[in-house]
Enzyme design. Structure first.
Site, PDB file in Angstrom:
ATOM      1  N   HIS A 159      -0.904  10.783  -2.526  1.00 18.75           N
ATOM      2  CA  HIS A 159      -2.211  10.396  -1.981  1.00 18.75           C
ATOM      3  C   HIS A 159      -3.170  11.574  -1.845  1.00 18.75           C
ATOM      4  CE1 HIS A 159      -5.151   9.544   1.208  1.00 18.75           C
ATOM      5  NE2 HIS A 159      -5.155   8.329   0.700  1.00 18.75           N
ATOM      6  N   HIS A 162       0.832  -1.206   0.000  1.00 17.71           N
ATOM      7  CA  HIS A 162       0.000   0.000   0.000  1.00 17.71           C
ATOM      8  C   HIS A 162       0.867   1.256   0.000  1.00 17.71           C
ATOM      9  CE1 HIS A 162      -2.920   2.770   2.270  1.00 17.71           C
ATOM     10  NE2 HIS A 162      -3.519   2.515   1.120  1.00 17.71           N
TER      11      HIS A 162
HETATM   12  O1  G3P Z   1      -6.723   0.839  -2.299  1.00 18.53           O
HETATM   13  C1  G3P Z   1      -7.478   1.168  -1.222  1.00 18.53           C
HETATM   14  C2  G3P Z   1      -6.944   2.274  -0.374  1.00 18.53           C
HETATM   15  O2  G3P Z   1      -5.729   2.739  -0.826  1.00 18.53           O
HETATM   16  C3  G3P Z   1      -7.960   3.363  -0.313  1.00 18.53           C
HETATM   17  O3  G3P Z   1      -7.714   4.285   0.664  1.00 18.53           O
HETATM   18  O4  G3P Z   1      -6.973   6.459   1.446  1.00 18.53           O
HETATM   19  O5  G3P Z   1      -5.378   4.555   1.405  1.00 18.53           O
HETATM   20  O6  G3P Z   1      -6.075   5.623  -0.706  1.00 18.53           O
HETATM   21  P1  G3P Z   1      -6.463   5.270   0.702  1.00 18.53           P
HETATM   22 MG    MG Z   2      -5.017   4.414  -2.180  1.00 18.64          MG
END
Ligand code: G3P
Ligand code: MG
Length: 237
Positions: free
Chosen positions: A50, A8
Site C-alpha cells: 500500500h 480490501h
Molecule cells: O480502493 C479504494 C481504497 O483502497 C483507496 O484507499 O488508501 O485504502 O488504498 P487506500
Molecule cells: Mg487501495
C-alpha cells in the site's frame, strides 16, 4: 441485486494486508473480488504494497521504488501485524494474479504510483490478460486519472475505476473519459449519487465499510460493490 463484497487488501482486518496469506484467507471465506495496491520496484516489477515507503508494513526502510524486486521479496511483511505472521512477504503482482486465477476470483488493482520511467503499462496489461479468471476480468483503479487514461489508450477493454472522495466530481470525470466505475469513500455516497450514476451506466464501489450495520445500509441502497477489511464478517451481512 446484492453488491459484490470486495476484500480490501485481502482479509486485512485479521491478516497482514496485501500478503498472499491475506488473499488466501479472503478466498477461503468466499471473496470473489479482492482489492490490492501496487507500486513499481526500482527494476520495474509490480509489487503489492500500500505505502510508497516500507516502514509501516515491513522490516525494510525507505521507498519501495528504490529497491529491486529481489530485495523487496526478502523483507518480512507479516511481523508488524503479529509475530505469528513472520515470514510473510511482499508479493509481486504476478503471484497474486496467479492465485486469483486458480480460484476464479478477480482483482481490483489500485495503481498507487504511476512513475512513467518505472511503470510498464504494456506489461501490466499483458499480466491482466495472462491471468484472467474464468468468469470475470481483473480491473484497474486509481486516484490518478492520467494513469487510467494511459492504460485505456493502450487497451480499452480493461475495466477501469476512478477512486476519490468527491462523488459528483468523479462521476463527471467518469462520464468525460468513459470510465465505467467510480470507487468512492462511503461517507460521500448517497442515494441521489447512485441514481445519477446508474442513469448513466456508471457503477459505484464504496470503500471501506467495516461495520455490518453500515454494510447493510449501503447494500440496501443498491451499491454495486462494497470494499471491506472484514470480508468474512461482511459476506453474511
Ligand atoms: O480502493 C479504494 C481504497 O483502497 C483507496 O484507499 O488508501 O485504502 O488504498 P487506500
Ligand atoms: Mg487501495
Amino acid at each position: 441485486m446484492q453488491p459484490t463484497p470486495e476484500a480490501h487488501r485481502g482479509y486485512s482486518a485479521r491478516f497482514p494486508e496485501n500478503t498472499l496469506l491475506a488473499f488466501q484467507q479472503a478466498i477461503a471465506v468466499g471473496a470473489k473480488s479482492m482489492e490490492l495496491d501496487i507500486h513499481p520496484s526500482a527494476d520495474g516489477e509490480f509489487m503489492v504494497i500500500h505505502d510508497a515507503r516500507l516502514e509501516r508494513t515491513t522490516n525494510g526502510k525507505g521507498e519501495v521504488a528504490k529497491h529491486s524486486a529481489a530485495e523487496l521479496a526478502k523483507l518480512d511483511a507479516g511481523s508488524w501485524k503479529n509475530p505469528a505472521f513472520a515470514g510473510e512477504r511482499i508479493p509481486a503482482l504476478e503471484q497474486v494474479l496467479a492465485l486469483s486465477q486458480q480460484n476464479n476470483v478477480y482483482c481490483n488493482i489500485e495503481i498507487k504510483s504511476f512513475t512513467a520511467e518505472l511503470f510498464d503499462v504494456k506489461r501490466l496489461v499483458a499480466l491482466l490478460h495472462k491471468y484472467a479468471p474464468k468468469d470475470a476480468k481483473h480491473m484497474l483503479s486509481s486516484f490518478d486519472v492520467q494513469a487510467l487514461l494511459q492504460v485505456k489508450q493502450y487497451d480499452s477493454n480493461i475495466p477501469l475505476a476512478i477512486i476519490g472522495g468527491d462523488g459528483y466530481g468523479m462521476l463527471a470525470q467518469a462520464l468525460e473519459h468513459q470510465i465505467p466505475w467510480i470507487h468512492c469513500h462511503y461517507s460521500r455516497v448517497n442515494h441521489d449519487l447512485l441514481l445519477a450514476a446508474h442513469a448513466k451506466g456508471i457503477r459505484i464501489n464504496a470503500w471501506t465499510v467495516n461495520q455490518p450495520s453500515l454494510y447493510r445500509h449501503y447494500a440496501r441502497m443498491g451499491l454495486d460493490k462494497i470494499c471491506t477489511d472484514y470480508i468474512a464478517e461482511m459476506i453474511p451481512a
